[in-house]
Design a protein around this motif. Structure first.
Motif, PDB file in Angstrom:
ATOM      1  N   LEU A   2      50.209  50.886  19.858  1.00  0.00           N
ATOM      2  CA  LEU A   2      49.932  52.203  19.283  1.00  0.00           C
ATOM      3  C   LEU A   2      50.861  52.521  18.117  1.00  0.00           C
ATOM      4  N   ASN A   3      51.913  51.714  17.970  1.00  0.00           N
ATOM      5  CA  ASN A   3      52.817  51.862  16.827  1.00  0.00           C
ATOM      6  C   ASN A   3      52.584  50.721  15.832  1.00  0.00           C
ATOM      7  N   GLU A  15      58.482  62.257  12.249  1.00  0.00           N
ATOM      8  CA  GLU A  15      57.125  62.366  12.777  1.00  0.00           C
ATOM      9  C   GLU A  15      56.466  60.991  12.812  1.00  0.00           C
ATOM     10  N   PRO A  16      55.649  60.724  13.840  1.00  0.00           N
ATOM     11  CA  PRO A  16      54.948  59.435  13.867  1.00  0.00           C
ATOM     12  C   PRO A  16      53.867  59.391  12.787  1.00  0.00           C
ATOM     13  N   VAL A  17      53.397  58.188  12.489  1.00  0.00           N
ATOM     14  CA  VAL A  17      52.278  58.045  11.553  1.00  0.00           C
ATOM     15  C   VAL A  17      51.013  58.460  12.300  1.00  0.00           C
ATOM     16  N   TRP A  18      50.276  59.422  11.755  1.00  0.00           N
ATOM     17  CA  TRP A  18      49.066  59.903  12.428  1.00  0.00           C
ATOM     18  C   TRP A  18      47.942  58.892  12.268  1.00  0.00           C
ATOM     19  N   LYS A  19      47.202  58.662  13.356  1.00  0.00           N
ATOM     20  CA  LYS A  19      46.170  57.623  13.376  1.00  0.00           C
ATOM     21  C   LYS A  19      45.102  57.969  14.404  1.00  0.00           C
ATOM     22  N   VAL A  20      43.993  57.239  14.366  1.00  0.00           N
ATOM     23  CA  VAL A  20      42.957  57.416  15.383  1.00  0.00           C
ATOM     24  C   VAL A  20      42.923  56.164  16.257  1.00  0.00           C
ATOM     25  N   LEU A  21      42.562  56.360  17.519  1.00  0.00           N
ATOM     26  CA  LEU A  21      42.446  55.256  18.468  1.00  0.00           C
ATOM     27  C   LEU A  21      40.976  55.076  18.831  1.00  0.00           C
ATOM     28  N   ILE A  22      40.471  53.859  18.635  1.00  0.00           N
ATOM     29  CA  ILE A  22      39.075  53.551  18.945  1.00  0.00           C
ATOM     30  C   ILE A  22      39.074  52.535  20.084  1.00  0.00           C
ATOM     31  N   MET A  43      52.610  59.907  20.265  1.00  0.00           N
ATOM     32  CA  MET A  43      52.645  58.599  19.590  1.00  0.00           C
ATOM     33  C   MET A  43      51.841  58.604  18.302  1.00  0.00           C
ATOM     34  N   GLY A  44      51.331  59.783  17.920  1.00  0.00           N
ATOM     35  CA  GLY A  44      50.642  59.895  16.635  1.00  0.00           C
ATOM     36  C   GLY A  44      49.136  59.752  16.716  1.00  0.00           C
ATOM     37  N   ILE A  45      48.585  59.690  17.948  1.00  0.00           N
ATOM     38  CA  ILE A  45      47.126  59.570  18.098  1.00  0.00           C
ATOM     39  C   ILE A  45      46.512  60.973  18.032  1.00  0.00           C
TER      40      ILE A  45
END
Length: 617
Positions: A2-3, A15-22, A43-45
């Motif tokens: 996730l990182n 701040e964590p890097v913002w992202k999407v989880l698929i 974790m930025g999800i």
């Protein structure tokens, strides 16, 4: 993962890097018992979506994919690349992806001019589900493909059995890669457990021989928690102990799994619409379904999940009383602080109470979380208690414990089976099957002529017909007869009446429920493990096969020192009763570490359903 497949930075304020989880359904099942939505957000999800759902483009955000490398999933990933849904793509496959499928992704990336956006592609080797720190199952989706029924079908073809073995071994290989350890394997002869052991050994050997691409060298081994000593891997077949999965239980976690809808650490319960009756002529209100997550962060759950139910009920009541006392103290302090100035007593206490109130207010979030968990366990425990009382589960549990430990019975089996108030038809069938299994002979030979087919047929067990019953167990007994399951010196002892929970102000009305305390004893799977870990000579395990993937084939050098870490894996399905028995065993053996795994996790109702399907063939 996730990182972006880099170690997460600890103690950082950035701040964590913002992202999407698929993810697909398999990925969802793996993640959900491990991480809450809040933890994913930390974790930025920002968004987590199913691969095959309708997803809108988010072109300035990276996407982390976590999916099985199936044809269908690969096609959808290629479609996402063509549609340019995300800024960059981090592709993580649950099991190893084949070269041909990797080429399909590469071709799609080239055609979509998105090669630079496919940032990383990883085989994660995570094709198993971790439910506890010391418990795992292989899968939740498509579990019928490797179920007890699938493995034990009379008409199974060799190709079907090979496919089942490949599925099980792929997950076990992932498990050992994640663990970073090559185990020493022990298994019985002549059953599915032996087949798994042979195929698993071949898989590990071939990976170890490939020095360039071995997953058990360098960094992978260093990450393993068992790297200081190789673990023992004990494979057991479900047919070695047929009674335990049918047994009525008395511990909190196992009871929840038995009587409620409990999957992947989540309980689903129907909530009543309230005590108020609906107005005359009005349609009755629908019951809503509510879910509760039982996680490692819940200290009460961690402490009491293996406790006898009466102890849990008392502990919930104690927690509730403590919370109410804390709440009353906050209210009292607020009341004092609100008094008018003419009260000299209040003014003299002001400075002291200000500090107390500040402390109380600062602990308010913690107090609210405590209240949420108390409410959770009050609701869950009340639902369990309703089943115990309405079905007399304490009576079944006590009687089955006596059967399994060959203790003196205080009443006949027929007395319980013919009691219309004692349990459901399924409860009666479970008791009868345990009686049959522990007697190791047909009912007509058990000494009680009244237990004829006619009397048992009167149970009217839902969809279960007795014609399959003799068939299944005569087949299973051919495997069990050589080593009859011994359930040790089990049993229970009744204690005095409940103290706190018998009070009128208690949330739990335990009247009529026996306060039974468990005796420590080893179930067959635990006893097999103990024999092998402690290098004991025992007829039950003396002929177990020995495999060491690190040794040259044909050499038979046995490990001669007792091992301190082990994984027990039950082929054909496991249950929380066995898991808890192993946990209790490990607590009594200082310095030992044991992990429990199974091909699927089922409760008694699910196991009986599979047995009935076998009989109908």
């Amino acid at each position: 993962m996730l990182n972006f497949n880099a170690p997460p930075l600890k103690n950082t304020t950035a701040e964590p890097v913002w992202k999407v989880l698929i993810y697909d359904r398999f990925g969802q099942d793996i993640i959900s018992p491990l991480l809450s939505v809040k933890e994913l957000r930390d974790m930025g999800i920002t968004l987590h979506l199913l691969l095959h759902s309708d997803r809108d483009p988010i072109p300035d955000v990276p996407a982390v994919y976590f999916v099985m490398p199936t044809e269908e999933n690969i096609d959808r990933i290629c479609q996402d690349l063509r549609n340019q849904l995300y800024e960059s793509y981090y592709l993580n496959f649950i099991s190893a992806i084949s070269r041909s499928k990797l080429e399909d992704i590469a071709s799609a990336a080239l055609a979509a001019n998105a090669v630079s956006q496919v940032t990383k592609v990883f085989d994660q080797y995570l094709n198993f589900i971790t439910l506890e720190d010391d418990m795992f199952i292989l899968c939740h989706q498509n579990k019928e493909l490797i179920s007890y029924h699938a493995i034990n079908r009379a008409d199974i073809q060799d190709t079907d059995m090979e496919a089942i073995m490949d599925t099980i071994v792929d997950s076990l290989f992932c498990f050992f890669v994640t663990l970073g350890a090559v185990p020493i394997i022990r298994c019985p002869r002549g059953n599915a457990a032996e087949m798994v052991a042979v195929v698993n050994t071949v898989e590990l050997e071939s990976n170890l021989r490939d020095a360039r691409n071995s997953l058990f060298t360098g960094d992978n081994m260093a990450a393993g928690q068992f790297s200081f000593q190789r673990p023992l891997f004990v494979l057991a077949d479900r047919n070695v102990d047929m009674a335990t999965p049918l047994h009525h239980t008395w511990t909190y976690q196992a009871l929840i799994h038995d009587v409620l809808d409990f999957h992947l650490n989540r309980v689903m319960m129907e909530e009543g619409a309230g005590a108020e009756p609906s107005p005359a002529g009005a349609r009755p209100k629908k019951k809503s379904r509510k879910s509760y997550d039982l996680t490692a962060a819940d200290k009460f759950w961690q402490k009491h999940k293996g406790s006898p139910f009466p102890e849990v009920a008392e502990s919930v009541q104690e927690e509730l009383d403590t919370y109410r006392a804390q709440e009353d103290e906050v209210k009292r302090l607020k009341s004092i602080m609100g008094l008018e100035g003419e009260d000299e007593g209040a003014i003299s206490m002001l400075s002291d109470n200000t500090a107390k109130l500040t402390s109380a207010v600062s602990s308010l979030p913690e107090l609210l979380e405590k209240k949420r968990l108390i409410d959770l366990h009050t609701n869950v425990a009340t639902a369990v208690l309703d089943h115990i009382k309405s079905r007399k589960l304490d009576v079944y549990f006590e009687y089955e414990e006596k059967l399994m430990s060959k203790s003196t019975l205080d009443k006949s089996l027929l007395d319980i089976i013919s009691d219309p108030d004692a349990g459901t038809p399924e409860d009666k069938m479970r008791l009868f099957l345990i009686y049959y299994i522990t007697a190791q002979q047909a009912p007509s030979e058990c000494g009680d002529k009244r237990l004829s087919n006619n009397s048992i047929t009167n149970i009217n067990c839902c969809h279960i017909e007795l014609f399959w019953f003799h068939l299944i167990f005569s087949r299973a007994f051919t495997k069990m007869a050589a080593t009859p399951a011994n359930y040790g010196n089990s049993g229970v002892k009744p204690m005095g009446l409940f103290s706190r929970v018998m009070n009128t102000g208690s949330q739990f009305v335990m009247e009529g429920v026996k306060n039974l305390v468990l005796k420590q004893h080893n179930l067959p799977v635990t006893r097999i493990l103990d024999n092998l870990m402690e290098m004991k000579s025992h007829p039950e395990t003396d002929d177990y096969r020995y495999f060491d993937p690190k040794m040259l084939r044909g050499s038979e050098r046995y490990n001669i020192t007792p091992l301190i870490s082990a994984i027990v894996f039950v082929v054909g399905g496991g249950n929380y009763i066995e898991y808890q028995n192993l946990v209790d065993y490990t607590k009594s053996k200082q310095g030992k570490k044991v992990v429990y795994g199974c091909s699927e996790l089922f409760n008694a109702a699910q196991f009986i359903k599979q047995l009935s399907q076998l009989g109908q063939k």
